[in-house]
Write a protein that holds these residues in place. Sequence first.
Motif, PDB file in Angstrom:
ATOM      1  N   ALA A 118       0.870  -1.178   0.000  1.00 48.82           N
ATOM      2  CA  ALA A 118       0.000   0.000   0.000  1.00 48.82           C
ATOM      3  C   ALA A 118       0.901   1.220   0.000  1.00 48.82           C
ATOM      4  O   ALA A 118       1.919   1.231   0.682  1.00 48.82           O
ATOM      5  CB  ALA A 118      -0.878  -0.001   1.243  1.00 48.82           C
ATOM      6  N   ASP A 119       0.561   2.220  -0.780  1.00 51.55           N
ATOM      7  CA  ASP A 119       1.403   3.411  -0.791  1.00 51.55           C
ATOM      8  C   ASP A 119       0.891   4.424   0.224  1.00 51.55           C
ATOM      9  O   ASP A 119      -0.154   4.248   0.846  1.00 51.55           O
ATOM     10  CB  ASP A 119       1.546   4.004  -2.198  1.00 51.55           C
ATOM     11  CG  ASP A 119       0.248   4.555  -2.759  1.00 51.55           C
ATOM     12  OD1 ASP A 119      -0.715   4.748  -2.000  1.00 51.55           O
ATOM     13  OD2 ASP A 119       0.216   4.806  -3.976  1.00 51.55           O
ATOM     14  N   ALA A 120       1.636   5.475   0.403  1.00 48.26           N
ATOM     15  CA  ALA A 120       1.309   6.494   1.410  1.00 48.26           C
ATOM     16  C   ALA A 120      -0.047   7.141   1.148  1.00 48.26           C
ATOM     17  O   ALA A 120      -0.760   7.489   2.087  1.00 48.26           O
ATOM     18  CB  ALA A 120       2.405   7.552   1.462  1.00 48.26           C
ATOM     19  N   ASP A 121      -0.416   7.282  -0.120  1.00 47.52           N
ATOM     20  CA  ASP A 121      -1.720   7.863  -0.440  1.00 47.52           C
ATOM     21  C   ASP A 121      -2.864   6.964   0.053  1.00 47.52           C
ATOM     22  O   ASP A 121      -3.860   7.449   0.565  1.00 47.52           O
ATOM     23  CB  ASP A 121      -1.855   8.105  -1.950  1.00 47.52           C
ATOM     24  CG  ASP A 121      -0.920   9.198  -2.447  1.00 47.52           C
ATOM     25  OD1 ASP A 121      -0.566  10.089  -1.644  1.00 47.52           O
ATOM     26  OD2 ASP A 121      -0.543   9.155  -3.627  1.00 47.52           O
ATOM     27  N   ASP A 122      -2.703   5.642  -0.119  1.00 49.95           N
ATOM     28  CA  ASP A 122      -3.716   4.692   0.373  1.00 49.95           C
ATOM     29  C   ASP A 122      -3.837   4.763   1.891  1.00 49.95           C
ATOM     30  O   ASP A 122      -4.932   4.762   2.436  1.00 49.95           O
ATOM     31  CB  ASP A 122      -3.357   3.251  -0.027  1.00 49.95           C
ATOM     32  CG  ASP A 122      -3.375   3.018  -1.520  1.00 49.95           C
ATOM     33  OD1 ASP A 122      -4.090   3.762  -2.240  1.00 49.95           O
ATOM     34  OD2 ASP A 122      -2.677   2.091  -1.971  1.00 49.95           O
ATOM     35  N   VAL A 123      -2.695   4.807   2.563  1.00 48.36           N
ATOM     36  CA  VAL A 123      -2.673   4.870   4.028  1.00 48.36           C
ATOM     37  C   VAL A 123      -3.309   6.175   4.506  1.00 48.36           C
ATOM     38  O   VAL A 123      -4.160   6.165   5.401  1.00 48.36           O
ATOM     39  CB  VAL A 123      -1.229   4.725   4.567  1.00 48.36           C
ATOM     40  CG1 VAL A 123      -1.173   4.977   6.063  1.00 48.36           C
ATOM     41  CG2 VAL A 123      -0.677   3.338   4.236  1.00 48.36           C
ATOM     42  N   PHE A 124      -2.933   7.282   3.880  1.00 53.10           N
ATOM     43  CA  PHE A 124      -3.485   8.584   4.261  1.00 53.10           C
ATOM     44  C   PHE A 124      -5.002   8.597   4.056  1.00 53.10           C
ATOM     45  O   PHE A 124      -5.751   9.064   4.916  1.00 53.10           O
ATOM     46  CB  PHE A 124      -2.820   9.708   3.456  1.00 53.10           C
ATOM     47  CG  PHE A 124      -3.332  11.074   3.813  1.00 53.10           C
ATOM     48  CD1 PHE A 124      -2.872  11.723   4.947  1.00 53.10           C
ATOM     49  CD2 PHE A 124      -4.294  11.708   3.029  1.00 53.10           C
ATOM     50  CE1 PHE A 124      -3.350  12.991   5.296  1.00 53.10           C
ATOM     51  CE2 PHE A 124      -4.779  12.962   3.367  1.00 53.10           C
ATOM     52  CZ  PHE A 124      -4.302  13.609   4.501  1.00 53.10           C
ATOM     53  N   ALA A 125      -5.457   8.092   2.924  1.00 49.83           N
ATOM     54  CA  ALA A 125      -6.897   8.064   2.632  1.00 49.83           C
ATOM     55  C   ALA A 125      -7.642   7.223   3.671  1.00 49.83           C
ATOM     56  O   ALA A 125      -8.712   7.620   4.143  1.00 49.83           O
ATOM     57  CB  ALA A 125      -7.146   7.509   1.233  1.00 49.83           C
ATOM     58  N   ALA A 126      -7.075   6.088   4.052  1.00 48.78           N
ATOM     59  CA  ALA A 126      -7.724   5.225   5.048  1.00 48.78           C
ATOM     60  C   ALA A 126      -7.771   5.896   6.419  1.00 48.78           C
ATOM     61  O   ALA A 126      -8.766   5.786   7.133  1.00 48.78           O
ATOM     62  CB  ALA A 126      -6.991   3.895   5.141  1.00 48.78           C
ATOM     63  N   LEU A 127      -6.709   6.593   6.776  1.00 48.48           N
ATOM     64  CA  LEU A 127      -6.660   7.264   8.083  1.00 48.48           C
ATOM     65  C   LEU A 127      -7.623   8.438   8.171  1.00 48.48           C
ATOM     66  O   LEU A 127      -8.185   8.706   9.230  1.00 48.48           O
ATOM     67  CB  LEU A 127      -5.242   7.754   8.387  1.00 48.48           C
ATOM     68  CG  LEU A 127      -4.217   6.709   8.771  1.00 48.48           C
ATOM     69  CD1 LEU A 127      -2.830   7.338   8.860  1.00 48.48           C
ATOM     70  CD2 LEU A 127      -4.582   6.037  10.078  1.00 48.48           C
ATOM     71  N   THR A 128      -7.807   9.152   7.076  1.00 59.88           N
ATOM     72  CA  THR A 128      -8.590  10.392   7.118  1.00 59.88           C
ATOM     73  C   THR A 128     -10.003  10.250   6.558  1.00 59.88           C
ATOM     74  O   THR A 128     -10.757  11.216   6.561  1.00 59.88           O
ATOM     75  CB  THR A 128      -7.859  11.508   6.354  1.00 59.88           C
ATOM     76  OG1 THR A 128      -7.638  11.090   5.000  1.00 59.88           O
ATOM     77  CG2 THR A 128      -6.535  11.844   7.023  1.00 59.88           C
ATOM     78  N   ARG A 129     -10.364   9.063   6.096  1.00 60.95           N
ATOM     79  CA  ARG A 129     -11.705   8.839   5.543  1.00 60.95           C
ATOM     80  C   ARG A 129     -12.751   9.049   6.627  1.00 60.95           C
ATOM     81  O   ARG A 129     -12.605   8.566   7.736  1.00 60.95           O
ATOM     82  CB  ARG A 129     -11.790   7.416   5.007  1.00 60.95           C
ATOM     83  CG  ARG A 129     -13.065   7.104   4.258  1.00 60.95           C
ATOM     84  CD  ARG A 129     -13.058   5.694   3.677  1.00 60.95           C
ATOM     85  NE  ARG A 129     -12.025   5.583   2.658  1.00 60.95           N
ATOM     86  CZ  ARG A 129     -11.063   4.669   2.669  1.00 60.95           C
ATOM     87  NH1 ARG A 129     -10.995   3.777   3.620  1.00 60.95           N
ATOM     88  NH2 ARG A 129     -10.153   4.638   1.720  1.00 60.95           N
ATOM     89  N   THR A 130     -13.805   9.766   6.314  1.00 55.90           N
ATOM     90  CA  THR A 130     -14.878   9.960   7.287  1.00 55.90           C
ATOM     91  C   THR A 130     -15.731   8.703   7.350  1.00 55.90           C
ATOM     92  O   THR A 130     -15.727   7.894   6.421  1.00 55.90           O
ATOM     93  CB  THR A 130     -15.765  11.172   6.917  1.00 55.90           C
ATOM     94  OG1 THR A 130     -16.344  10.941   5.640  1.00 55.90           O
ATOM     95  CG2 THR A 130     -14.978  12.464   6.934  1.00 55.90           C
ATOM     96  N   SER A 131     -16.482   8.556   8.429  1.00 52.00           N
ATOM     97  CA  SER A 131     -17.245   7.331   8.637  1.00 52.00           C
ATOM     98  C   SER A 131     -18.283   7.075   7.547  1.00 52.00           C
ATOM     99  O   SER A 131     -18.628   5.936   7.293  1.00 52.00           O
ATOM    100  CB  SER A 131     -17.910   7.357  10.010  1.00 52.00           C
ATOM    101  OG  SER A 131     -18.758   8.475  10.110  1.00 52.00           O
ATOM    102  N   GLY A 132     -18.784   8.111   6.882  1.00 51.23           N
ATOM    103  CA  GLY A 132     -19.777   7.928   5.828  1.00 51.23           C
ATOM    104  C   GLY A 132     -19.187   7.523   4.488  1.00 51.23           C
ATOM    105  O   GLY A 132     -19.868   6.972   3.641  1.00 51.23           O
ATOM    106  N   GLU A 133     -17.893   7.788   4.288  1.00 55.52           N
ATOM    107  CA  GLU A 133     -17.246   7.463   3.018  1.00 55.52           C
ATOM    108  C   GLU A 133     -16.981   5.970   2.919  1.00 55.52           C
ATOM    109  O   GLU A 133     -16.700   5.308   3.905  1.00 55.52           O
ATOM    110  CB  GLU A 133     -15.901   8.191   2.896  1.00 55.52           C
ATOM    111  CG  GLU A 133     -15.996   9.657   2.617  1.00 55.52           C
ATOM    112  CD  GLU A 133     -14.622  10.255   2.456  1.00 55.52           C
ATOM    113  OE1 GLU A 133     -14.054  10.174   1.352  1.00 55.52           O
ATOM    114  OE2 GLU A 133     -14.112  10.782   3.459  1.00 55.52           O
TER     115      GLU A 133
END
Length: 187
Positions: A118-133
């Motif tokens: 997983a790249d940093a963009d995937d990790v960042f997206a998973a960490l910052t994704r809101t509960s509705g996304e």
Amino acid sequence: MSAEEPTGAMVEGEDTSLLIVDDDKPFLTRLARAMETRGFAVETAESVEEAVAKARARPPAYAVVDMRLGDGNGLDVVAAIREKRDDSRTIILTGYGNIATAVTAVKLGAVDYLSKPADADDVFAALTRTSGERAAPPENPMSADRVRWEHIQRVYEMCDRNVSETARRLNMHRRTLQRILAKRAPR
């Protein structure tokens, strides 16, 4: 991993503490550097023992935890973080992805489960994704071999990782099961 250059997205909020736990030192270093450029205050750990101690001393707002570490299971780190801070956004990152451990990770409080690489963009997206996304669905469905492997992993987790009990329930020889469990997941 394209972890070096951020895509312009930055973490927002008062507490940007991030604990990254992985026993792969080069990967850990690259991911830590990439997350720092995205605004996180990063701490790293290379073992379950070290990570649990850091989580208990200063529970992070965010965490990225590898499933398999040299001295144990990353799920122990997730549980330790959740014990001290129930609003922490924790994701599991692993090269040995399977449905059973993903379910266990979510039950323990992880918000996402990513397979390596997983790249940093995937990790960042998973960490910052809101509960509705919702995460995008995978492009390729699982193969029949992968579905079989996933089923074996699910039964293995249900049996509390007891090889003999899992083999009995699957009507499989114990040594055969051990060989399957020692291999990487099929694609």
